[in-house]
Design an enzyme around this catalytic site. Structure first.
Site, PDB file in Angstrom:
ATOM      1  N   CYS A 263      21.319  33.285  22.780  1.00  0.00           N
ATOM      2  CA  CYS A 263      20.626  32.052  23.164  1.00  0.00           C
ATOM      3  C   CYS A 263      21.567  31.011  23.781  1.00  0.00           C
ATOM      4  O   CYS A 263      21.180  30.281  24.682  1.00  0.00           O
ATOM      5  CB  CYS A 263      19.941  31.436  21.945  1.00  0.00           C
ATOM      6  N   HIS A 264      22.798  30.916  23.257  1.00  0.00           N
ATOM      7  CA  HIS A 264      23.685  29.830  23.709  1.00  0.00           C
ATOM      8  C   HIS A 264      24.658  30.269  24.804  1.00  0.00           C
ATOM      9  O   HIS A 264      25.362  29.420  25.360  1.00  0.00           O
ATOM     10  CB  HIS A 264      24.464  29.266  22.519  1.00  0.00           C
TER      11      HIS A 264
ATOM     12  N   HIS B  52      14.296  34.699  31.471  1.00  0.00           N
ATOM     13  CA  HIS B  52      14.491  35.513  30.253  1.00  0.00           C
ATOM     14  C   HIS B  52      13.744  36.838  30.363  1.00  0.00           C
ATOM     15  O   HIS B  52      14.177  37.734  31.051  1.00  0.00           O
ATOM     16  CB  HIS B  52      14.076  34.681  29.038  1.00  0.00           C
TER      17      HIS B  52
ATOM     18  N   HIS C 150       7.336  33.296  25.668  1.00  0.00           N
ATOM     19  CA  HIS C 150       8.088  34.542  25.441  1.00  0.00           C
ATOM     20  C   HIS C 150       7.097  35.696  25.596  1.00  0.00           C
ATOM     21  O   HIS C 150       6.498  36.158  24.620  1.00  0.00           O
ATOM     22  CB  HIS C 150       8.716  34.536  24.048  1.00  0.00           C
TER      23      HIS C 150
ATOM     24  N   CYS D  70      24.615  34.341  17.994  1.00  0.00           N
ATOM     25  CA  CYS D  70      24.457  33.078  18.734  1.00  0.00           C
ATOM     26  C   CYS D  70      24.469  33.256  20.264  1.00  0.00           C
ATOM     27  O   CYS D  70      23.807  32.503  20.981  1.00  0.00           O
ATOM     28  CB  CYS D  70      25.560  32.098  18.364  1.00  0.00           C
TER      29      CYS D  70
ATOM     30  N   MET E 120      15.803  27.197  16.734  1.00  0.00           N
ATOM     31  CA  MET E 120      17.103  27.470  16.109  1.00  0.00           C
ATOM     32  C   MET E 120      16.860  27.974  14.689  1.00  0.00           C
ATOM     33  O   MET E 120      16.313  27.263  13.851  1.00  0.00           O
ATOM     34  CB  MET E 120      17.938  26.189  16.099  1.00  0.00           C
TER      35      MET E 120
END
Ligand code: DHE
Length: 664
Positions: free
Chosen positions: A183-184, A459, A501, A180, A221
């Site tokens: 991303c979070h 990113h 991306h 997790c 997600m």
């Protein structure tokens, strides 16, 4: 208009609260709404949206039965009737709240309806999609909803999480770190995924979180439960864990990093010329993610030359400027230096500069080749510079700061790093703060000399074809940001599509627009080309010049080669299993999609790399029982499929020549 105001208030509050929570989950902010009071305008907008029909033509009972079937098929993933909220609200009694016409319009196109109806605007968050159903099917769903008006919704339980034992908390922290945090965020403040700190997660509650973890959400997600990656017990644990305050991992000082440093082969004991008869510049390193290994392949003979135990989940490989060393960085922040000049490639040094990391690169400016190495950390918020021959830690610098808008932060992760050939600098994206930072390795102490405000949540990214412009995705903002490293200025922010991306991206010459840079997207099936020729074609520079629709979302990587006619693209994160196996190829000359085809019967087909000659393309089948497929680039035909036991979860592949020379 509402029929029962008290009931309406209760349900609308519940709907609104859950809808807001869903918006938070998907990072879709509530739309800014224009309320249209002119009925004709409203009718026109709804007409355009395909709505407006309000009655099924079938008999009432048949319509209800058809509606129930359609509801189970299309709506039950997110809604129940009387079973409590899932991702969306419990719809028990919704027929008492809204008229059939209202429900019909809402289901037909929530976005269009929210633009013309105040009640719809109140609950519209962007989370509910317009279903792919005809007017008759929607009318039958409405008939079914009306028929369930007497079903009572259970009270919404806001109990909060259960207490976790120390062992459970540690187990959950591990799962969070592995699955997790990327991303979070380590502190759950959000980045590619939304913030999931207790103030949000407590609102969603254990049931909602369990559903989200099991079924995933649109926009990226993953469906951890459905995909069989987390067990129901792990999901229950995680649903509770994320409602508790996040633990703050410790700092990692230069002394501690130095303690972890392991120089296995001092420079004096290394060969002064290549000891292998193979063309080591055509070696390809394959990450075997879950095996904690890197396989080194001879791309001339397709033989496996070595399997190197690098440790936990290597994320990327980079080649040093001369290509002699492969630099591997693992999720646990460990950097491994692999010498390719020995008879069999071997590890010469290792060090751990972070607890969590994704990026590493060497110094590439003339006169500095192979002298220094930089590692960017996800946690702690810092970068570390090492000696380029031994990995001896030289300096650690903090990157924590306010974001580009002045908001304070507790976590700033170093995302992509590239090494310039024109200046003695590394360029790196600082995810949460939104700066592109420049580190000068010609200066003592390797300072961060410039922070260029770009956009939040930077990113991945890479160079344009000249190596002057760094193009990086602010993927949660749907943009590519372009920084001129020569002038150290931001030159553009380009909206390309949902969650771009690019990996390192792809550069090629378009027949109409000159040099372009391409990206695919996680959130939608689209290849987007932006003009990247500010000298030859300035009117198109840093603007979207082409968009090509792809079947399937969830793309991570694309790749081309200067001598190739094609751009190769994957869709491994698609929730559609067939699409996660496919490869799509774009024709540079016709500017059209040449073809998409299934490449495997298992796993996720991911990431491309060319051999040194640019005539073959290597693709991974990312699975416990993985494969490497090698295609002939000219004919797009399969040449070889390597299907051996050691190919455990192959992901990224990096050819020495191409990686050292930034060919992509
Ligand atoms: Fe990656 C590149 C971060 C998930 C495989 N990945 C990168 C880079 C970053 C990053 C910042 C750019 C490094 C650079 O150029 O210096 N990746 C993250 C995440 O935060 C994320 C979303 C979640 C996580 O927890 O890691 C994530 N990445 C993945 C995967 O799931 C992949 C497919 C498999 C894996 O290892 O987990 C994956 N990422 C890769 C690869 C690259 C990469 C193969 C390099 C691409 C290239 O061609 O250079």
């Amino acid at each position: 208009m509402p029929r029962t105001s008290m009931f309406r208030l209760t349900v609308v509050l519940a709907v609104s609260a859950i809808a807001l929570v869903i918006a938070a989950c998907t990072q879709v902010l509530p739309e800014r709404v224009i309320v249209v009071t002119d009925p004709e305008a409203a009718a026109a907008i709804l007409e355009e949206a395909g709505g407006g029909e309000s009655a099924a033509e079938a008999t009432p009972d048949a319509a209800v039965a058809a509606g129930e079937a359609a509801f189970e098929e299309d709506c039950a993933v997110c809604h129940t009737i009387g079973g409590g909220p899932l991702v969306g609200p419990d719809l028990a009694g919704i027929g008492e709240v809204h008229t059939p016409e209202w429900l019909d319009n809402w289901i037909t196109d929530p976005e269009a309806f929210a633009a013309v109806d105040a009640d719809a605007a109140e609950i519209y968050t962007g989370a509910m999609p317009a279903p792919d159903l005809d007017a008759g099917a929607i009318a039958s769903i409405v008939a079914y909803l009306e028929s369930t008006s007497d079903v009572a919704a259970p009270p919404i339980a806001l109990e909060g999480p259960r207490g976790l034992s120390t062992a459970e908390f540690e187990e959950a922290s591990d799962v969070y770190f592995n699955r997790c945090a990327g991303c979070h965020g380590t502190l759950r403040a959000g980045a590619t995924g939304p913030a999931i700190q207790p103030e949000r997660t407590l609102e969603i509650g254990t049931v909602g979180l369990t559903t989200i973890l099991t079924n995933g959400l649109p926009g990226g997600m993953p469906a951890w439960g459905e995909a069989g990656i987390l067990t129901p017990e792990e999901i229950e644990l995680m649903a509770n864990f994320v409602q508790l305050p996040p633990p703050t991992p410790p700092a990692l000082s230069l002394d501690e990093i130095t303690e972890s440093w392991n120089l296995l082969v001092p420079v004096a004991d290394r060969p002064t010329e290549p000891q292998t008869a193979r063309d080591w510049t055509n070696f390809t390193g394959i990450i075997l993610r879950d095996a904690g290994q890197v396989a080194i392949m001879d791309s001339d003979t397709y033989e496996q030359v070595a399997i190197i135990d690098t440790g936990f989940a290597v994320h990327i490989l980079r080649s040093s400027a001369t290509g002699r060393y492969f630099l591997a960085v693992g999720r646990d922040g460990r950097v491994t230096m692999i010498d390719l000049w020995t008879e069999t490639p071997e590890i010469v040094a290792q060090v751990q500069g972070c607890y969590d990391a994704r990026s590493v690169d060497g110094s590439k400016f003339e006169g500095f080749e192979d002298q220094y190495i930089i590692e960017g950390c996800y946690w702690p918020p810092q970068y570390v510079v090492y000696d380029g021959q031994t990995l001896e830690p030289l300096v650690v610098h903090d990157v924590l700061s306010d974001d580009i808008y002045g908001d304070p932060l507790e976590e700033v992760r170093v995302a992509a790093i590239v090494a310039s050939r024109f200046d003695p600098v590394w360029v790196m994206g600082l995810k949460e703060s939104g700066y592109v930072a420049i580190v000068d390795y010609s200066q003592p102490d390797f300072p961060l000399v410039k922070k260029i405000p770009a956009e939040l949540f930077l990113h991945d990214g890479g160079w344009d074809h000249t190596g002057r412009y760094f193009i990086t995705a602010a993927n949660a903002k749907n943009k590519l940001m372009v920084v001129d490293v020569k002038t150290q200025e931001l030159v553009a922010g380009v909206e390309t599509g949902e969650t771009p991306h690019p990996g390192r991206g792809a550069n090629w010459i378009d027949p109409e627009f000159g040099w372009v840079y391409g990206t695919t997207h996680i959130g939608e099936g689209k290849l987007t080309l932006i003009g990247a020729d500010p000298e030859g074609s300035p009117e198109h520079a840093w603007k979207v010049v082409r968009e090509v629709e792809l079947p399937g979302t969830g793309s991570l990587f694309l790749k081309t080669h200067p001598d190739s006619a094609w751009v190769w693209m994957d869709t491994p994160l698609s929730n559609d299993v067939e699409e996660s196996h496919q490869i799509c190829v774009y024709n540079k000359e016709t500017t059209e999609l040449e073809k998409c085809f299934p490449a495997a019967d298992r796993g996720r087909v991911v990431h491309f790399e060319y051999d040194k000659t640019g005539t073959e393309v290597w693709v991974s089948v990312w699975d416990r029982d993985g494969q490497i497929i090698i295609y002939d680039d000219a004919t797009l035909t399969e040449k070889l499929r390597i299907d051996e036991d050691w190919l455990i979860t192959p992901t990224g592949k990096f050819n020495v020549f191409n990686t050292a020379n930034d060919i992509y």
